[in-house]
Structure formats: C-alpha cells, structure tokens
Design an enzyme around this catalytic site. Structure first.
Site, short mmCIF file in Angstrom:
data_model
loop_
_atom_site.label_atom_id
_atom_site.label_comp_id
_atom_site.label_asym_id
_atom_site.label_seq_id
_atom_site.Cartn_x
_atom_site.Cartn_y
_atom_site.Cartn_z
N HIS A 1 -120.72 61.26 41.40
CA HIS A 1 -119.68 62.23 41.51
C HIS A 1 -118.58 61.65 42.43
CE1 HIS A 1 -118.11 65.93 43.35
NE2 HIS A 1 -119.30 66.67 43.19
N CYS A 2 -118.40 60.48 42.82
CA CYS A 2 -117.33 60.10 43.74
C CYS A 2 -116.39 59.09 42.89
CB CYS A 2 -117.74 59.19 44.77
SG CYS A 2 -118.80 60.26 46.11
N ILE A 3 -116.61 57.87 42.43
CA ILE A 3 -115.59 56.86 42.16
C ILE A 3 -114.65 57.26 40.85
CG2 ILE A 3 -115.33 54.26 41.62
CD1 ILE A 3 -116.77 55.12 44.42
N ASP B 1 -112.79 60.90 42.54
CA ASP B 1 -111.84 61.29 43.47
C ASP B 1 -110.73 60.56 43.61
OD1 ASP B 1 -114.44 62.59 44.38
OD2 ASP B 1 -114.90 60.79 45.93
#
Ligand code: NAD
Length: 449
Positions: free
Chosen positions: A282-284, A287
C-alpha cells in the site's frame, strides 16, 4: 469521560491529559485494516476502551465475533478485548460522537491517472464533522501529501463553527506499520506527531505515549506528513537504483546480490536495498506520487521520484523478458507454456496481495498466451481485485505438480516454500529474489531475474 459537548465551554486541556493518563477516555479508530486493527489492539491492551469504525460490515461482524481477518493479527487478541468489553466494532459512523480521541486510518490510494485519491479521507472527515463535539481530539494517520491535515481535514471539521485549538484538537501522525516484521510492532515503532496548535500537539503526544514506547513531536502537521513521504521516497529511489544495477550487472555476468552482500560489510555510509520483480504493497508504489502531485502546485518537478517510478514499474516486464529468454533457450515459446508463479502476496510471509507485482506478472503472462497457475501458502485463493481479475486457487506443491510446468517463476520468497523440492523437480526456475542461490540451490535449471 466526555471532555465537552457541542454547547459547553472551552475544553480543559489539563483535564483531558489527565483523563488520557488515567485511561478514563474512549478512543475511536476509523478504518480497521492493516494499520487500524493493530492500533485498536494496542490501545485496548494498555487499558483504553476502543470503538472501531469501518464501512465494511463483514469486517465489523467478524471482529465483534472475536475473529481477526488479518493473518499476522491473532484472533485471541481480538477475542480477549471483545470479551472484556474493551473493544467493539461498528459501521455506524454517527457513533463518532462517543470517543474522546479519534484516529483515522483509512486508505489513500491513487486514481487511474496516478493522482491522490483522497475520497476516503474526505468522507471520513465529513463523518467526523457531522458529529464533532467540543473537546474531541482527531488524529489523521493515513499517508498523504504535506498539507492534507490543514487543507483538507481542518476546513471540514471547522465548517460547523467549532475552532481548532479552542473547541477541538487536530494532529497528524504517520503510520509506520510493517506487517510481518518480527523485530518491531505497533508499540515499539517510534511515532512522529505534528499538531495544528501547541495544545493539539501536546494532547496527541500524551495519547500516543500511553501506547507507544517513543513519541517524536515535530514542528507541524506538514513536517509529520513530509516525514512519512521522505521515508517512502527513500525506499522507492534506493530500490529503483538496485533494480537498475541488477540489469546492468546481469549483462556483465555479475550477480547483484553478491555485490550487495559484499558492499554491506562496509560499517558506515551504506544501507543494503534489494532488487525484485517490482514494488508492491500500500505504501512504496503509491505514496511518493502524492508528493509528485503536490509539488506540481509549487512548480517543482520531482525527477528522482518519477525516475524511480519508471524503473520500478518496468521490473515486472523485465522478469517476464528473462522468463521468455530462458524458455527460448530451451526451444519453447511463452505462448502455450505452462508457468507456475510462486508467490502472489507482495511481501515475504504475508497474505497481503495489494499492488502485488505477482498479480501484474500473471495477468501479463495470461495475455501473452501462457497457461498460468500460482502457489502461495498465504493466499489459498486469488481475490477478484479492483484492478486484477484473476480467479485461481493456489496449487499444492509436490514433486509431480512442480514437474508438470515448463517453468516456475519465483516472485515472492515465502520462507515456507519447499525450495529443495522445487529445485529438484522443476525443469526451469526463474528466480527474481535470489532465493534459490541464497540457499545454495544453484543448478543449471535456476536462472536469476
Ligand atoms: N499497510 C501498511 O503496512 C501501511 C503502513 C504505513 C502506512 N499505511 C497507510 O495507512 C493507511 C491505511 O492503510 P491500511 O493498510 O490499513 O488500509 P486497509 O485497506 O487495510 O484498511 C483500511 C480500512 O478502512 C476502511 N474504510 C475505508 N473507508 C472508510 C470510511 N469512510 N469509514 C470507515 N472505514 C473506512 C476499509 O474498509 C478498510 O477496512 C493508508 O494511508 C496507508 O498508506 C499503511
């Protein structure tokens, strides 16, 4: 306790801090996912009453029955809190008036055009605003671009006439959850906090200090938001760098993992990052593009982020190319080849398929005419995702099932895969994680990718 209400006088910050310290206040957590659920458990286990809010009625029902739906969050921890009446889940957002402190952990994805999709944060802020009362503390944890708390959340909360720092309190504290990490958990990962006003910061710091070992107060909500973006951009850029080096070194006949192992003996100035089949989670992969979008508003181009995105996004195609070359050398075309993909979760030893390069690779292989199956002990069946439409069940690995494929493509190096068995029976292994070589299994049938 109830620190104030819509009509009461200004909230007493000292009394609120004392109530937090004495566990005499209720905490609401919105979004009971990979971030929100561990947070609920931590606050519940240190003695707070916690109400969890989620729009997914199935999750609410499961949690109230004491069942966790996340593999690394054990059900007995949920059940204990439910039994002690310290945790309850609800889909009724009108009950957001109940908690004294509200923590928002909803998703922050990208749109199809790779722009920030803040609709979950916006609808959540509207739901809080609809029932906001004097004395409430609201903390946003969802990863986002600098400015979101004060430009998107704050105006919504103030729309009803209550004022931040006077009537209610607002802070941003980025989540740093690392599912599956054996060394750090919610309690031991230091927590950065920024407040809109000094009282907002003081209250949010007091709140988190009850549950988290080290709280790091910073100058503003923007600094806290930017901190999380820096951490993720740092990873995205460094992973892109080793991905690029992997391709260059491979042409030179050098194994990049050997190089990283050697470089990491340097006791200063080097931190190892590892190449792979593409970014996931979900992040790298997401974001950094929140910052890219925001930076455009200031006339700034974030070239490092864009370049890293380009390199990392090209990795699934590179891995497929390596597979095609290896098949070709064995006189086989990809079209019609039987390919077994090992690993559908994006990360080792987790059950999280979000943004997984494995799904993208499988879809691409199917489009190119390969006969594709997968095996993942953590994902017995592939979900019909929003982006990916693959409907398959995980293959059980045995000597016979492994030997039935023209190629095995390792995407996620789960610890429980029977690597020796695979190496003994597969006709071809394309390994994007160096998992076989690292275990001393480097026969003629193993090709790095
Ligand atoms: N997963 C991680 O490892 C991780 C790490 C650091 C930061 N984050 C950030 O934390 C945030 C949440 O991520 P996550 O992994 O927990 O997501 P998730 O998808 O696991 O969970 C989000 C939950 O929010 C619920 N939800 C959505 N809209 C809602 C609404 N309006 N009201 C109530 N509930 C709602 C969903 O049903 C879901 O259960 C994101 O901003 C993410 O970038 C995630």
């Amino acid at each position: 306790m109830t620190i104030g209400d819509r009509g009461a006088a200004m909230p007493d910050v000292t009394a609120f801090k004392a109530a937090i310290g004495a566990r005499r206040c209720t905490i609401g957590v919105i979004g009971l996912g990979y971030v929100g659920l561990p947070l609920v458990l931590r606050f519940g286990e240190v003695g707070f009453r916690v109400v969890g809010f989620d729009i997914d009625a199935a999750k609410v029902q499961q949690l109230n029955a004491g069942h966790s739906y996340i593999q690394h969050v054990p059900s007995p921890r949920v059940r204990a809190l439910v039994d002690e009446r310290r945790f309850e889940a609800t889909a009724d957002l009108k009950r957001l008036a109940e908690p004294d402190a509200i923590i928002i952990c909803v998703p922050t994805p990208l749109t199809a055009h790779r722009e920030p999709d803040l609709r979950y944060v916006e609808t959540t802020a509207d739901a809080v605003a609809a029932v906001l009362r004097r004395g409430q503390l609201v903390c946003l944890e969802s990863t986002t671009y600098p400015g979101t708390t004060e430009e998107v959340v704050l105006p919504r909360l103030e729309a009803g006439g209550l004022r931040v720092g006077h009537d209610f309190f607002l802070a941003f504290s980025p989540e740093r959850e690392d599912p599956g990490n054996a060394h750090f958990d919610t309690a031991t990962i230091p927590k950065v906090v920024g407040g809109v006003t000094a009282d907002c910061l003081a209250l949010a710091t007091t709140l988190y200090e009850q549950a988290i070992k080290q709280v790091v107060p910073v100058a503003s909500t923007r600094v806290a938001e930017a901190t999380k973006i820096l951490e993720n951009v740092y990873r995205a850029v460094n992973i892109a760098l080793v991905n690029e080096l992997k391709i260059a070194f491979e042409r030179m006949g050098i194994n990049v993992w050997d190089v990283i192992e050697a470089a990491k003996t340097k006791p200063f100035g080097f931190q190892p990052f590892y190449p792979g089949p593409g970014l996931g989670g979900h992040c790298i992969p997401i974001d950094p593009f929140y910052l890219t979008w925001k930076a455009r508003e200031y006339g700034v181009t974030t070239r490092f982020i864009e370049l890293a995105g380009e390199v990392n996004a090209g990795m699934p195609a590179y891995v497929i190319h390596r597979l095609m070359d290896a098949l070709n050398e064995r006189g086989k075309a990809l079209k019609g080849a039987r390919v077994l993909v090992l690993g559908a979760a994006y990360k080792r030893d987790t059950d999280d398929p979000r943004e997984s390069p494995g799904l993208e690779i499988m879809e691409d292989l199917l489009q190119k005419g390969a006969l594709v199956h997968y095996s993942d002990p953590h994902l017995p069946r592939l979900p019909f995702g929003r982006r990916h439409k693959i409907d398959l069940a995980s293959v059980t690995l045995s000597a016979a099932s492994i030997a039935a494929y023209d190629a095995v493509l390792l995407v996620t190096d789960h610890s429980s895969f029977p690597y020796e068995l695979i190496q003994r029976h597969a006709s071809l292994i394309v390994d994007s994680r160096n998992a076989f070589r690292a275990r001393g299994l480097s026969g003629d049938n193993v090709v790095p990718a």
